[in-house]
Design an enzyme around this catalytic site. Structure first.
Site, PDB file in Angstrom:
ATOM      1  N   GLU A  16       0.875  -1.165   0.000  1.00  0.00           N
ATOM      2  CA  GLU A  16       0.000   0.000   0.000  1.00  0.00           C
ATOM      3  C   GLU A  16       0.918   1.222   0.000  1.00  0.00           C
ATOM      4  OE1 GLU A  16      -2.718   0.321   3.305  1.00  0.00           O
ATOM      5  OE2 GLU A  16      -3.450   2.252   2.564  1.00  0.00           O
ATOM      6  N   ARG A  53       4.790 -12.755   9.769  1.00  0.00           N
ATOM      7  CA  ARG A  53       5.530 -11.553   9.408  1.00  0.00           C
ATOM      8  C   ARG A  53       6.872 -11.514  10.135  1.00  0.00           C
ATOM      9  NH1 ARG A  53       3.572  -6.339   9.787  1.00  0.00           N
ATOM     10  NH2 ARG A  53       1.727  -7.073   8.744  1.00  0.00           N
ATOM     11  N   LYS A 110       4.049   0.819   9.933  1.00  0.00           N
ATOM     12  CA  LYS A 110       4.218   2.055   9.170  1.00  0.00           C
ATOM     13  C   LYS A 110       3.694   3.260   9.933  1.00  0.00           C
ATOM     14  CE  LYS A 110       3.150   0.029   4.928  1.00  0.00           C
ATOM     15  NZ  LYS A 110       2.386   0.069   3.700  1.00  0.00           N
TER      16      LYS A 110
HETATM   17  P1  ATP Z   1       2.505  -2.231   8.231  1.00  0.00           P
HETATM   18  O1  ATP Z   1       1.831  -3.251   9.085  1.00  0.00           O
HETATM   19  O2  ATP Z   1       3.947  -2.045   8.507  1.00  0.00           O
HETATM   20  O3  ATP Z   1       1.778  -0.934   8.154  1.00  0.00           O
HETATM   21  P2  ATP Z   1       1.340  -3.383   5.897  1.00  0.00           P
HETATM   22  O4  ATP Z   1       1.227  -4.842   6.029  1.00  0.00           O
HETATM   23  O5  ATP Z   1       0.108  -2.610   6.071  1.00  0.00           O
HETATM   24  O6  ATP Z   1       2.530  -2.860   6.780  1.00  0.00           O
HETATM   25  P3  ATP Z   1       1.532  -3.323   3.067  1.00  0.00           P
HETATM   26  O7  ATP Z   1       2.033  -2.234   2.230  1.00  0.00           O
HETATM   27  O8  ATP Z   1       0.091  -3.646   3.022  1.00  0.00           O
HETATM   28  O9  ATP Z   1       1.978  -2.987   4.523  1.00  0.00           O
HETATM   29  O10 ATP Z   1       2.387  -4.636   2.844  1.00  0.00           O
HETATM   30  C1  ATP Z   1       2.758  -5.135   1.589  1.00  0.00           C
HETATM   31  C2  ATP Z   1       3.110  -6.579   1.720  1.00  0.00           C
HETATM   32  O11 ATP Z   1       4.186  -6.736   2.607  1.00  0.00           O
HETATM   33  C3  ATP Z   1       1.953  -7.387   2.267  1.00  0.00           C
HETATM   34  O12 ATP Z   1       1.846  -8.582   1.522  1.00  0.00           O
HETATM   35  C4  ATP Z   1       2.347  -7.655   3.684  1.00  0.00           C
HETATM   36  O13 ATP Z   1       1.801  -8.858   4.115  1.00  0.00           O
HETATM   37  C5  ATP Z   1       3.867  -7.688   3.592  1.00  0.00           C
HETATM   38  N1  ATP Z   1       4.469  -7.311   4.873  1.00  0.00           N
HETATM   39  C6  ATP Z   1       4.247  -6.191   5.581  1.00  0.00           C
HETATM   40  N2  ATP Z   1       4.923  -6.201   6.747  1.00  0.00           N
HETATM   41  C7  ATP Z   1       5.619  -7.362   6.764  1.00  0.00           C
HETATM   42  C8  ATP Z   1       6.518  -7.981   7.688  1.00  0.00           C
HETATM   43  N3  ATP Z   1       6.846  -7.390   8.847  1.00  0.00           N
HETATM   44  N4  ATP Z   1       7.035  -9.183   7.368  1.00  0.00           N
HETATM   45  C9  ATP Z   1       6.732  -9.771   6.215  1.00  0.00           C
HETATM   46  N5  ATP Z   1       5.896  -9.259   5.306  1.00  0.00           N
HETATM   47  C10 ATP Z   1       5.328  -8.075   5.565  1.00  0.00           C
HETATM   48 MG    MG Z   2      -1.476  -3.857   4.569  1.00  0.00          MG
END
Ligand code: ATP
Ligand code: MG
Length: 563
Positions: free
Chosen positions: A38, A263, A273
């Site tokens: 995102e 994760r 984030k």
């Molecule tokens: P955050 O929780 O940090 O705000 P998010 O999951 O909302 O992150 P996205 O931009 O939606 O962020 O994530 C893009 C991809 O990266 C998704 O497939 C998500 O599952 C993966 N991802 C995000 N954080 C992690 C992590 N700590 N470890 C592994 N994969 C991750």
């Molecule tokens: Mg997300």
């Protein structure tokens, strides 16, 4: 990277599923993954794990991996983030070729699918407010209540949904919801919201839309439209999988398989984030690419290599259960890479002047120094030796503690690549008593490489010629948090106040005169360092990337660190 190149990738439960799907011909033997960020922040090391996983699987199975921006929430998203994400994925060494997609590219198609669901009697327009929807949803122990708008006719729903799109209703006044089951034990199945009304300018579609799809509705359909085979996501989406499947099954469209993995959680940092944004906005760090940040851009600025991050992702592997990875593993992966690649140089961070009283005033000798003992092909260089040199303040003690073998009055040490010197006098500031200069004698018979003397000393220290030294600023970084898991509510109480130390008066060996940002070196005995973006030929700035050893296991660090 010897360890992670040319080896068969480690198997894991995701690869086992894919192997099985290939064996049974489920997707005609195809493998097509996607990385779906995102664009509401910069990518972090957790995303790097997901990138390595998705692009790595595509590479190993001769498949494809799409880069898809999940841009369904215009109020938090921005092109700045889109650009940074592309830069980071590319820097990590992955290529999405022409497959750069946006959920917003499919808004029209998603709308049509929603109309289809309404026509099937599987979706309805609801007038409950967000708070009311939450209230009606029930809890894990209590079933939810059906919305009073749940039984609107298909005609009415079609009409209202179209008018939602046209902008006839205020923000938040209506939603489109799936009609599933308000008593489902899975809260995600209790008539989840598919669309909300939101007047916000989208970074790609501008003001074309005032209704935006929710993640669960958009994500599976985007996967389906792109004919993804394996939709790999993190564990928190496990409970959403029935909904992912439900939407695709109702519509009878192409159905990818969602697979969840744990994760990445890393010690001594935060990864959400929202929190990273807070650190930036509150000025606790100097931007998203501050070298203390766990963002990919921060790690890059700090001096991390893409190889080291890919190696780390490999070593971490994929798990089905949440766990915490020690940041020491990340640092170790970096040392492993830089040890092989970074040229060595001498730098003095906290200089103390040494005058070699029996060395001729204007004499200069060119000492041979090896660029990288791990890699003879990197050759050697000449280091000028002169009467006045700088050594590290910490390499001299007027009163040596036990087991201190470096310089103190009467003691001898070897200067790396040069001579053995002996401390014969200590000059102090008459006012403050501070040691300002050391006087030594050198033994001409002990020149490194051609030593005629049998003399043995217990320590070797690094040095820089005072006459030829290059001035530099060096920024020393430490962990941003001083507890292993700062994830709780009071996370900001655990910020390490000493995570940045700036040294303005450092002295570098002359071979470092023409360094450019991102050049990496091992400063002998000190660690790995990387030229910062702020560096100019007039004002050289280095970041300390990582120390030579894990200094958090420190016990009387300064004494024990040296031979
Ligand atoms: P955050 O929780 O940090 O705000 P998010 O999951 O909302 O992150 P996205 O931009 O939606 O962020 O994530 C893009 C991809 O990266 C998704 O497939 C998500 O599952 C993966 N991802 C995000 N954080 C992690 C992590 N700590 N470890 C592994 N994969 C991750
Ligand atoms: Mg997300």
């Amino acid at each position: 990277m010897s360890e992670n190149n040319n080896t068969t990738p480690k198997s894991n439960f995701i690869r086992e599923i894919i192997d099985e799907d290939i064996r049974t011909g489920k997707y005609g033997g195809r493998v097509h993954t996607r990385f779906p960020p995102e664009p509401n922040g910069y990518l972090h090391i957790g995303h790097a794990k997901s990138i390595c996983l998705n692009f790595g699987i595509a590479r190993d199975y001769n498949g494809l991996c799409n880069l898809r921006f999940d841009d369904t929430n215009p109020s938090k998203e921005d092109v700045e983030y889109v650009e940074s994400i592309k830069e980071d994925v590319r820097w990590l060494g992955f290529d999405w070729e022409d497959r750069e997609y946006y959920a917003s590219d499919y808004f029209e198609q998603l709308y049509d699918y929603a109309v289809q669901l309404i026509k099937m009697g599987k979706a309805y327009v609801c007038d409950l407010s967000a708070d009311e929807i939450r209230e009606y949803r029930g809890t894990l122990t209590e079933p939810g209540k059906e919305s009073p708008y749940r039984n609107r006719s298909i005609e009415e729903n079609l009409d209202l949904f179209e008018r939602m799109r046209k902008g006839e209703f205020p923000d938040g006044s209506k939603t489109l919801r799936a009609k599933i089951d308000m008593s489902s034990p899975n809260l995600n199945m209790r008539d989840p919201v598919m669309y909300r009304i939101l007047r916000a300018t989208h970074h790609r579609t501008g003001d074309k839309w005032c209704i935006y799809p929710m993640y669960d509705w958009a994500h599976g359909l985007c996967d389906s439209i792109e004919r993804i085979t394996h939709s790999i996501c993190t564990l928190e989406f496990e409970d959403h999988r029935p909904l992912y499947d439900w939407f695709l099954d109702q519509l009878g469209v192409y159905h990818p398989r969602q697979i969840e993995f744990a994760r990445l959680n890393l010690s001594y940092t935060v990864m959400s984030k929202r929190r990273l944004l807070q650190l930036v906005e509150e000025g606790i760090v100097n931007g998203w690419d501050d070298p203390r940040m766990p963002t990919i851009s921060g790690l890059r600025r700090r001096g991390y290599t893409p190889e080291s991050i890919r190696y780390f992702a490999d070593r971490v592997g994929v798990a089905k259960r949440e766990n915490m990875i020690d940041v020491a593993l990340l640092e170790d992966s970096l040392r492993d890479d830089l040890n092989k690649r970074a040229p060595r140089a001498m730098a003095v961070l906290r200089p103390l002047k040494v005058v070699i009283i029996n060395y001729p005033d204007d004499k200069v000798e060119e000492m041979d120094a090896i660029n990288n003992p791990e890699d003879p092909s990197m050759g050697s260089r000449k280091v000028p030796f002169t009467k006045e040199i700088y050594i590290e303040r910490d390499d001299f003690r007027e009163i040596p503690p036990k087991k201190y073998y470096r310089l103190y009055p009467g003691n001898e040490v070897r200067l790396r690549y040069a001579y053995i010197i002996k401390c014969v006098d200590v000059i102090k500031d008459p006012q403050t008593g501070e040691v300002v200069e050391i006087h030594c004698t050198y033994d001409p018979e002990t020149r490194s490489g051609e030593s005629k003397s049998q003399k043995k000393v217990k320590a070797t220290i690094h040095w820089v010629s005072a006459r030829y030294a290059i001035d530099a600023e060096v920024r020393l970084y430490d962990r941003l948090f001083n507890v292993e898991d700062p994830s709780g509510e009071n996370w900001k109480d655990h910020i390490n106040p000493n995570s940045l130390e700036v040294l303005k008066n450092c002295k570098l060996e002359p071979c470092l005169k023409n360094v450019k940002p991102q050049d990496r070196y091992q400063f002998e005995r000190l660690g790995y360092f990387c030229v910062d973006y702020d560096s100019t030929p007039e004002h050289i700035v280095f970041n300390r990337t990582v120390t030579l050893r894990d200094t958090w296991a420190k016990i009387e660090k300064s004494v024990q660190e040296n031979p």
